[in-house]
Design a protein around this motif. Structure first.
Motif, PDB file in Angstrom:
ATOM      1  N   ASN A 249       0.850  -1.191   0.000  1.00  0.00           N
ATOM      2  CA  ASN A 249       0.000   0.000   0.000  1.00  0.00           C
ATOM      3  C   ASN A 249       0.886   1.241   0.000  1.00  0.00           C
ATOM      4  OD1 ASN A 249      -1.753   2.165   0.723  1.00  0.00           O
ATOM      5  ND2 ASN A 249      -3.175   0.695   1.632  1.00  0.00           N
ATOM      6  N   PRO A 250       1.116   1.851  -1.173  1.00  0.00           N
ATOM      7  CA  PRO A 250       2.021   3.010  -1.259  1.00  0.00           C
ATOM      8  C   PRO A 250       1.583   4.182  -0.388  1.00  0.00           C
ATOM      9  CG  PRO A 250       1.520   2.140  -3.441  1.00  0.00           C
ATOM     10  CD  PRO A 250       0.588   1.457  -2.487  1.00  0.00           C
ATOM     11  N   GLN A 251       0.273   4.391  -0.280  1.00  0.00           N
ATOM     12  CA  GLN A 251      -0.213   5.494   0.539  1.00  0.00           C
ATOM     13  C   GLN A 251       0.150   5.293   2.008  1.00  0.00           C
ATOM     14  OE1 GLN A 251      -4.436   6.265   0.256  1.00  0.00           O
ATOM     15  NE2 GLN A 251      -4.434   7.577   2.065  1.00  0.00           N
ATOM     16  N   ARG A 252      -0.058   4.076   2.511  1.00  0.00           N
ATOM     17  CA  ARG A 252       0.266   3.788   3.908  1.00  0.00           C
ATOM     18  C   ARG A 252       1.771   3.898   4.144  1.00  0.00           C
ATOM     19  NH1 ARG A 252      -4.171   5.139   4.666  1.00  0.00           N
ATOM     20  NH2 ARG A 252      -5.975   3.760   4.863  1.00  0.00           N
ATOM     21  N   LEU A 253       2.566   3.456   3.179  1.00  0.00           N
ATOM     22  CA  LEU A 253       4.015   3.562   3.313  1.00  0.00           C
ATOM     23  C   LEU A 253       4.438   5.020   3.379  1.00  0.00           C
ATOM     24  CD1 LEU A 253       6.862   2.401   3.400  1.00  0.00           C
ATOM     25  CD2 LEU A 253       6.809   2.277   0.894  1.00  0.00           C
ATOM     26  N   GLN A 254       3.861   5.847   2.533  1.00  0.00           N
ATOM     27  CA  GLN A 254       4.194   7.270   2.523  1.00  0.00           C
ATOM     28  C   GLN A 254       3.835   7.914   3.863  1.00  0.00           C
ATOM     29  OE1 GLN A 254       2.102   9.630  -0.446  1.00  0.00           O
ATOM     30  NE2 GLN A 254       3.824  11.035  -0.622  1.00  0.00           N
ATOM     31  N   GLU A 255       2.689   7.523   4.421  1.00  0.00           N
ATOM     32  CA  GLU A 255       2.281   8.056   5.728  1.00  0.00           C
ATOM     33  C   GLU A 255       3.287   7.675   6.812  1.00  0.00           C
ATOM     34  OE1 GLU A 255      -2.555   7.697   4.780  1.00  0.00           O
ATOM     35  OE2 GLU A 255      -1.543   6.312   6.157  1.00  0.00           O
ATOM     36  N   CYS A 256       3.746   6.423   6.773  1.00  0.00           N
ATOM     37  CA  CYS A 256       4.713   5.961   7.775  1.00  0.00           C
ATOM     38  C   CYS A 256       6.062   6.654   7.597  1.00  0.00           C
ATOM     39  CB  CYS A 256       4.873   4.445   7.691  1.00  0.00           C
ATOM     40  SG  CYS A 256       3.413   3.511   8.211  1.00  0.00           S
ATOM     41  N   ALA A 269      10.037   2.592   8.691  1.00  0.00           N
ATOM     42  CA  ALA A 269       8.880   2.402   7.818  1.00  0.00           C
ATOM     43  C   ALA A 269       9.260   1.498   6.652  1.00  0.00           C
ATOM     44  CB  ALA A 269       8.375   3.750   7.304  1.00  0.00           C
ATOM     45  N   ILE A 270       8.521   0.408   6.489  1.00  0.00           N
ATOM     46  CA  ILE A 270       8.821  -0.584   5.458  1.00  0.00           C
ATOM     47  C   ILE A 270       7.554  -0.860   4.661  1.00  0.00           C
ATOM     48  CG2 ILE A 270       9.518  -2.995   5.066  1.00  0.00           C
ATOM     49  CD1 ILE A 270      11.188  -2.781   7.621  1.00  0.00           C
ATOM     50  N   GLY A 271       7.724  -1.061   3.355  1.00  0.00           N
ATOM     51  CA  GLY A 271       6.588  -1.437   2.515  1.00  0.00           C
ATOM     52  C   GLY A 271       6.418  -2.943   2.546  1.00  0.00           C
ATOM     53  N   PHE A 272       6.508  -3.588   1.396  1.00  0.00           N
ATOM     54  CA  PHE A 272       6.460  -5.049   1.357  1.00  0.00           C
ATOM     55  C   PHE A 272       7.828  -5.601   1.723  1.00  0.00           C
ATOM     56  CE2 PHE A 272       7.111  -9.073  -0.871  1.00  0.00           C
ATOM     57  CZ  PHE A 272       6.040  -9.798  -0.373  1.00  0.00           C
ATOM     58  N   SER A 273       7.865  -6.571   2.623  1.00  0.00           N
ATOM     59  CA  SER A 273       9.129  -7.136   3.071  1.00  0.00           C
ATOM     60  C   SER A 273       9.228  -8.611   2.695  1.00  0.00           C
ATOM     61  CB  SER A 273       9.277  -6.990   4.588  1.00  0.00           C
ATOM     62  OG  SER A 273      10.442  -7.656   5.038  1.00  0.00           O
TER      63      SER A 273
END
Length: 382
Positions: A249-256, A269-273
């Motif tokens: 979720n790019p939006q959630r990653l940007q928020e983090c 903050a990490i996106g898909f791991s």
């Protein structure tokens, strides 16, 4: 001895079923003269069937969880001869002919299903005499739903003794029931066994090695997004550092990532791991949904769980089991989450007790045990 061909079949309705099949595939090199393959049912069905079966399921659990809860109970109570059950099976058979062709092309000597759909389809193939190889079922939750109980199977693998008991109660012969746990990738066991794993993984992430760390994998409608959870915990617990995983979720990653600038050195903050095992090894507790595979991974890691927003039905039952065993706590809102985190941080003995409870329940050799059982008769005969 002739090479044995083992086929793992999963369904990508949620990632857990696929991960269980991949865990089984991962350990096959430990067995001599075994050729294994994994196929996902959703890659061999029509677009319309995939839309109804997988996409509609995901839509329901996200937007109409109460309806999913009703359907979960309805199908659990349904009999094999119900008109609705017979109609559903007819549709499934019609839409999955390519899957049957794919299975026959591989010419398996053994099949292990990590989802009930292929087990249900193959049960009919066996009944009609179109398939003769043994088919096994790996249940990937800590409770039993009726859809897992299919006739004409060679055996069933249960996560725990309660699931095994329920299998026998539903008419499965005792000799066909095996308590192995849920197959989990060996990377989780390996990550835990590295000396000073917690400190090494924290340092690799740029975190302080001696500060309590919490991993956030999921949010929820009542709890808030991953970034909202992280913000509350960081603001109210100065002694805490956080690893937040936003997934795809790019939006959630940007928020983090934006939040991380407000808490330098305290939030990663990490996106898909692809190395979630390292994030778990770095952490003291995890905020997550109680999926069968995620829960099994946490058990092996000894990572106490704080459960948020479980999917009605299977995840709620998983959560109940974990809480009964002293491995998890459940929260209903963000204030409750903050409170329980503070409780655990203030009581290291309780946190250690939860960790020990989890390690006692963990089944790190589940994948190996399943394949050993599947191949047992073949090896004995040789």
């Amino acid at each position: 001895m002739q090479q044995q061909r083992v086929l793992m079949i999963s369904v990508s309705a949620g990632s857990g079923h696929v991960r269980a099949a991949e865990a089984l595939l991962e350990v096959t090199p430990q067995f001599h003269d075994v050729h294994a393959q994994h196929i996902d049912v959703m890659h061999h069905v029509s677009r319309s069937f995939k839309g109804v079966y997988s996409d509609f399921y995901k839509h329901l659990i996200q937007h109409a969880p109460a309806l999913w809860a009703y359907l979960y109970k309805k199908t659990d109570d349904a009999q094999q001869t119900d008109i609705s059950t017979l109609l559903r099976r007819s549709i499934e058979r019609f839409c999955t002919k390519d899957l049957i062709r794919k299975i026959n092309e591989f010419q398996p000597d053994h099949i292990v299903c990590t989802h009930f759909l292929p087990a249900e389809l193959l049960s009919r193939e066996i009944k009609q005499g179109r398939m003769t190889c043994p088919v096994w079922v790996q249940v990937t939750d800590f409770d039993l739903h009726n859809l897992w109980v299919q006739p004409n199977m060679s055996g069933f693998f249960a996560a725990n003794h309660e699931v095994a008991f329920k299998m026998r109660e539903r008419g499965i012969a005792p000799e066909m029931v095996h308590v192995t746990g849920i197959p989990v990738s060996q990377v989780f066991l390996q990550a835990k066994q590295i000396p000073n794993a917690k400190q090494l993984n924290r340092a690799e992430l740029g975190l302080q090695v001696d500060v309590p760390t919490i991993l956030i994998l999921n949010g929820g409608a009542r709890i808030g997004t991953v970034s909202e959870i992280a913000e509350r915990l960081l603001r109210c617990n100065p002694q805490l550092q956080v690893i937040s995983v936003a997934g795809n979720n790019p939006q959630r990653l940007q928020e983090c990532q934006k939040l991380a600038t407000q808490y330098p050195g305290r939030l990663v903050a990490i996106g898909f791991s692809k190395t979630i095992e390292k994030l778990m090894a770095a952490s003291d507790m995890v905020v997550t949904k109680p999926g069968g595979l995620t829960s099994s991974e946490c058990l092996i890691m000894g990572l106490p769980m704080i459960l948020v927003d479980p999917i009605p039905g299977q995840e709620e039952r998983n959560g109940d089991f974990l809480m009964e065993q002293g491995a998890a706590l459940k929260v209903h809102d963000i204030a409750g989450l903050d409170y329980k985190v503070r409780q655990l941080l203030a009581d290291p003995n309780r946190l250690e007790t939860m960790r020990n409870n989890m390690l006692e329940m963990g089944k790190p050799s589940a994948a190996n045990d399943v394949l050993t059982r599947v191949l047992e008769k073949t090896h004995a005969a040789s």
